[in-house]
Motif scaffolding. Structure first.
Motif, PDB file in Angstrom:
ATOM      1  N   ARG A  12      -8.169  -9.960   6.664  1.00 32.51           N
ATOM      2  CA  ARG A  12      -6.957  -9.157   6.807  1.00 32.51           C
ATOM      3  C   ARG A  12      -7.078  -8.192   7.988  1.00 32.51           C
ATOM      4  NH1 ARG A  12      -7.351  -9.186   1.341  1.00 32.51           N
ATOM      5  NH2 ARG A  12      -5.593 -10.165   0.266  1.00 32.51           N
ATOM      6  N   PRO A  13      -5.974  -7.917   8.647  1.00 35.40           N
ATOM      7  CA  PRO A  13      -6.000  -6.873   9.683  1.00 35.40           C
ATOM      8  C   PRO A  13      -6.374  -5.535   9.042  1.00 35.40           C
ATOM      9  CG  PRO A  13      -3.950  -8.147   9.782  1.00 35.40           C
ATOM     10  CD  PRO A  13      -4.640  -8.523   8.500  1.00 35.40           C
ATOM     11  N   PRO A  14      -6.933  -4.611   9.799  1.00 36.51           N
ATOM     12  CA  PRO A  14      -7.254  -3.291   9.252  1.00 36.51           C
ATOM     13  C   PRO A  14      -6.008  -2.555   8.790  1.00 36.51           C
ATOM     14  CG  PRO A  14      -8.288  -3.618  11.413  1.00 36.51           C
ATOM     15  CD  PRO A  14      -7.330  -4.744  11.206  1.00 36.51           C
ATOM     16  N   GLN A  15      -6.190  -1.594   7.901  1.00 39.44           N
ATOM     17  CA  GLN A  15      -5.072  -0.813   7.382  1.00 39.44           C
ATOM     18  C   GLN A  15      -4.331  -0.079   8.488  1.00 39.44           C
ATOM     19  OE1 GLN A  15      -4.841   2.741   7.092  1.00 39.44           O
ATOM     20  NE2 GLN A  15      -2.902   2.710   5.911  1.00 39.44           N
ATOM     21  N   SER A  16      -5.062   0.322   9.517  1.00 43.93           N
ATOM     22  CA  SER A  16      -4.436   1.049  10.627  1.00 43.93           C
ATOM     23  C   SER A  16      -3.457   0.174  11.403  1.00 43.93           C
ATOM     24  CB  SER A  16      -5.513   1.582  11.572  1.00 43.93           C
ATOM     25  OG  SER A  16      -6.305   0.506  12.077  1.00 43.93           O
ATOM     26  N   TYR A  26      -1.707  -2.638   2.450  1.00 46.53           N
ATOM     27  CA  TYR A  26      -2.671  -1.835   1.705  1.00 46.53           C
ATOM     28  C   TYR A  26      -1.971  -0.834   0.795  1.00 46.53           C
ATOM     29  CZ  TYR A  26      -6.139  -3.755   4.912  1.00 46.53           C
ATOM     30  OH  TYR A  26      -6.951  -4.599   5.615  1.00 46.53           O
ATOM     31  N   LYS A  27      -2.758  -0.292  -0.136  1.00 51.90           N
ATOM     32  CA  LYS A  27      -2.255   0.758  -1.027  1.00 51.90           C
ATOM     33  C   LYS A  27      -3.357   1.793  -1.216  1.00 51.90           C
ATOM     34  CE  LYS A  27      -3.661  -1.687  -5.264  1.00 51.90           C
ATOM     35  NZ  LYS A  27      -3.206  -2.349  -6.499  1.00 51.90           N
ATOM     36  N   LYS A  28      -2.935   3.027  -1.564  1.00 48.18           N
ATOM     37  CA  LYS A  28      -3.907   4.083  -1.833  1.00 48.18           C
ATOM     38  C   LYS A  28      -4.522   3.856  -3.209  1.00 48.18           C
ATOM     39  CE  LYS A  28      -2.265   7.898   1.024  1.00 48.18           C
ATOM     40  NZ  LYS A  28      -1.760   9.315   1.008  1.00 48.18           N
ATOM     41  N   SER A  29      -5.792   4.242  -3.339  1.00 54.74           N
ATOM     42  CA  SER A  29      -6.480   4.117  -4.627  1.00 54.74           C
ATOM     43  C   SER A  29      -7.505   5.236  -4.742  1.00 54.74           C
ATOM     44  CB  SER A  29      -7.186   2.754  -4.709  1.00 54.74           C
ATOM     45  OG  SER A  29      -8.416   2.796  -4.010  1.00 54.74           O
ATOM     46  N   PRO A  30      -8.082   5.434  -5.926  1.00 55.36           N
ATOM     47  CA  PRO A  30      -9.135   6.449  -6.064  1.00 55.36           C
ATOM     48  C   PRO A  30     -10.342   6.185  -5.150  1.00 55.36           C
ATOM     49  CG  PRO A  30      -8.351   5.755  -8.220  1.00 55.36           C
ATOM     50  CD  PRO A  30      -7.733   4.832  -7.234  1.00 55.36           C
ATOM     51  N   LEU A  31     -10.469   4.957  -4.654  1.00 53.16           N
ATOM     52  CA  LEU A  31     -11.583   4.615  -3.763  1.00 53.16           C
ATOM     53  C   LEU A  31     -11.137   4.513  -2.309  1.00 53.16           C
ATOM     54  CD1 LEU A  31     -13.406   1.901  -5.931  1.00 53.16           C
ATOM     55  CD2 LEU A  31     -13.866   4.360  -5.786  1.00 53.16           C
ATOM     56  N   GLY A  32      -9.939   4.994  -2.021  1.00 55.77           N
ATOM     57  CA  GLY A  32      -9.415   4.916  -0.658  1.00 55.77           C
ATOM     58  C   GLY A  32      -8.417   3.784  -0.507  1.00 55.77           C
ATOM     59  N   TRP A  33      -8.106   3.411   0.724  1.00 59.77           N
ATOM     60  CA  TRP A  33      -7.161   2.336   0.971  1.00 59.77           C
ATOM     61  C   TRP A  33      -7.793   0.992   0.600  1.00 59.77           C
ATOM     62  CZ3 TRP A  33      -2.194   3.187   1.983  1.00 59.77           C
ATOM     63  CH2 TRP A  33      -1.835   4.420   2.531  1.00 59.77           C
ATOM     64  N   ILE A  34      -7.060   0.203  -0.200  1.00 63.07           N
ATOM     65  CA  ILE A  34      -7.511  -1.137  -0.570  1.00 63.07           C
ATOM     66  C   ILE A  34      -6.342  -2.108  -0.412  1.00 63.07           C
ATOM     67  CG2 ILE A  34      -9.260  -0.292  -2.205  1.00 63.07           C
ATOM     68  CD1 ILE A  34      -7.334  -1.080  -4.488  1.00 63.07           C
ATOM     69  N   PRO A  35      -6.606  -3.399  -0.208  1.00 64.49           N
ATOM     70  CA  PRO A  35      -5.512  -4.366  -0.121  1.00 64.49           C
ATOM     71  C   PRO A  35      -4.606  -4.315  -1.356  1.00 64.49           C
ATOM     72  CG  PRO A  35      -7.556  -5.364   0.614  1.00 64.49           C
ATOM     73  CD  PRO A  35      -7.919  -4.031   0.045  1.00 64.49           C
ATOM     74  N   THR A  67     -13.797  -4.425   2.034  1.00 67.68           N
ATOM     75  CA  THR A  67     -12.757  -3.393   2.142  1.00 67.68           C
ATOM     76  C   THR A  67     -11.416  -3.983   2.572  1.00 67.68           C
ATOM     77  OG1 THR A  67     -13.402  -2.913   4.443  1.00 67.68           O
ATOM     78  CG2 THR A  67     -14.413  -1.557   2.711  1.00 67.68           C
ATOM     79  N   ARG A  68     -11.446  -5.059   3.373  1.00 68.57           N
ATOM     80  CA  ARG A  68     -10.211  -5.673   3.854  1.00 68.57           C
ATOM     81  C   ARG A  68      -9.932  -7.006   3.167  1.00 68.57           C
ATOM     82  NH1 ARG A  68     -11.705  -5.770  10.050  1.00 68.57           N
ATOM     83  NH2 ARG A  68      -9.928  -7.209  10.137  1.00 68.57           N
ATOM     84  N   GLY A  69     -10.962  -7.764   2.885  1.00 69.81           N
ATOM     85  CA  GLY A  69     -10.804  -9.014   2.172  1.00 69.81           C
ATOM     86  C   GLY A  69     -10.209 -10.139   3.002  1.00 69.81           C
TER      87      GLY A  69
END
Length: 445
Positions: free
Chosen positions: A216-220, A226-235, A206-208
């Motif tokens: 990677r640090p978390p999206q928070s 990160y960017k929004k996607s149909p599967l949620g937040w992704i790098p 999820t973070r890669g």
């Protein structure tokens, strides 16, 4: 008249060393039963006397029981069949659950599901704790009952057991205790490694991994990464793609079982009978084989080595990578990965998705996932460099886990062998002490 065959335990007793005694259990000390104070008398409960039930002994991981879920009062002890056991007694379950046992670290009472041995010699508990693991089948053989099995007090008291010389008895117990300790430590390490693996699955998929090779640090914490996607937040550098665009999807079939020439022809064929071989990264062997003729006269396909497979029926979500060319039954999906997709990365991705697959499977008799789902199935895909790095990290975690699983099995097998040899005196303890110190690590004998 033919002589009645000896039971394994009778044979065990007959092969004891000549300098070991055989005693009935009641000669080791006093056999004590248990009881349950009336629940209707509140003054019988919530006292300071620990009171044991069979479930607490069955679920304990250690030899010694230090505390209990419930306590009774002195009035409850006096007003029931419960007896106060001095510390060091062996508490053995003798009804419903047979043969579970523990040694009480402090004075305790038990319910009526126990026969407990208060030893004449305090140090005897360790040896007989281990012996009762060997004795459990004999307890079951002697038990009776229609609703649940129970062994009577007289039957229990009359069972003969080995009684080695006290120094040897203590050494046997210490050796087996050492192995138990090593086993528990390995089990705890495996639990930690499993938790680490699950954490890695979540984080790496999820973070890669960033350009410096770090997670990677978390999206928070770093939302700009990160960017929004149909599967949620992704790098930001990841894509959401249909799996079909980066892998060739296939399935399988079952040749007619009425045509013998379609079977046992050397072509490995993965079926639901191989469920126990899945979720271990690679699958190399199969329960059944089909023939080239069976392949040619069915919709089965020979998938190349490295193909990732997933069960979509019973055992939904289990996956593996083919360790050689194999066919699969219609219960499986199969993906041959292209250049943009590392097959190990896909395997671990599917492993993380397993709860999702289990949730969406439908059916009353056998739950299944229909083909339309997989035709539109999307994944969050990092660049190939990140996939390769993530797969390598997860493989290392998996290998560490497998190494500890192998060590645990080795310890368990060693314990089985030593129990058979030491508890019956087939191998005398003194020559083993040095080797056990090396095998079991820091625990002192």
């Amino acid at each position: 008249m033919c002589e009645q065959a000896k039971t394994p335990y009778e044979y065990f007793l007959q092969t004891l060393p000549s300098d070991w005694e055989r005693l009935e259990i009641h000669k080791l000390g006093t056999v004590v039963g248990g009881g349950t104070p009336s629940r209707e008398v509140s003054s019988y409960w919530h006292g300071d006397i620990p009171w044991v039930t069979p479930g607490e002994v069955s679920s304990t991981e250690t030899q010694t029981l230090h505390s209990t879920n419930e306590h009774i009062s002195q009035a409850g002890l006096n007003g029931s069949g419960a007896k106060l056991l001095p510390a060091g007694s062996l508490m053995v379950t003798t009804r419903a659950t047979l043969g579970a046992r523990a040694i009480n670290a402090v004075p305790m009472a038990t319910n009526q599901g126990f026969k407990s041995i208060v030893f004449k010699t305090l140090d005897d508990g360790g040896y007989y704790f281990h012996l009762f693991e060997r004795l459990k089948p004999e307890l079951i053989r002697r038990a009776s009952g229609t609703t649940f099995l129970e062994i009577s007090g007289s039957e229990f008291r009359s069972i003969q057991v080995p009684n080695p010389p006290i120094p040897e008895k203590k050494l046997i117990a210490k050796i087996l205790d050492t192995l138990d300790t090593a086993t528990r430590e390995t089990e705890r390490l495996i639990d930690k490694l499993k938790a680490v693996k699950q954490g890695l699955l979540q984080d790496l998929l999820t973070r890669g991994i960033d350009a410096s090779g770090q997670l990677r640090p978390p999206q928070s914490e770093e939302p700009q990464l990160y960017k929004k996607s149909p599967l949620g937040w992704i790098p930001s550098g990841w894509e959401v793609l249909r799996l079909d665009t980066v892998a060739i999807r296939g399935s399988g079939h079952t040749p007619s079982k009425g045509v013998l020439s379609y079977w046992n022809g050397g072509v490995k064929w993965v079926s639901l009978a191989d469920s126990h071989r899945l979720d271990q990264i690679y699958i190399h062997e199969t329960d059944k084989e089909i023939s080239e003729l069976g392949l040619a006269n069915s919709s089965a396909v020979l998938h190349p080595e490295g193909t990732v497979i997933l069960s979509r029926d019973a055992g939904v979500g289990k996956s593996a990578i083919l360790g050689c060319n194999m066919a699969v039954s219609q219960h499986f999906m199969a993906w041959r990965c292209g250049e943009k997709l590392n097959n190990l990365f896909l395997y671990f991705y599917l492993q993380r998705e397993k709860p999702k697959f289990e949730t969406i499977a439908i059916g009353s008799t056998i739950k299944t996932i229909g083909l339309p789902f997989f035709k539109s199935y999307e994944i969050a895909l990092p660049p190939r460099r990140e996939q390769d790095q993530a797969a390598a990290i997860l493989m290392e975690a998996e290998q560490n886990l497998k190494a500890q699983d192998a060590e645990l099995e080795k310890l368990r097998q060693q314990k089985i062998g030593l129990m058979y040899d030491l508890l019956g005196g087939r191998v005398r303890v003194t020559p083993l002490l040095g080797s056990l110190r090396k095998t079991a690590g820091p625990t002192e004998l």
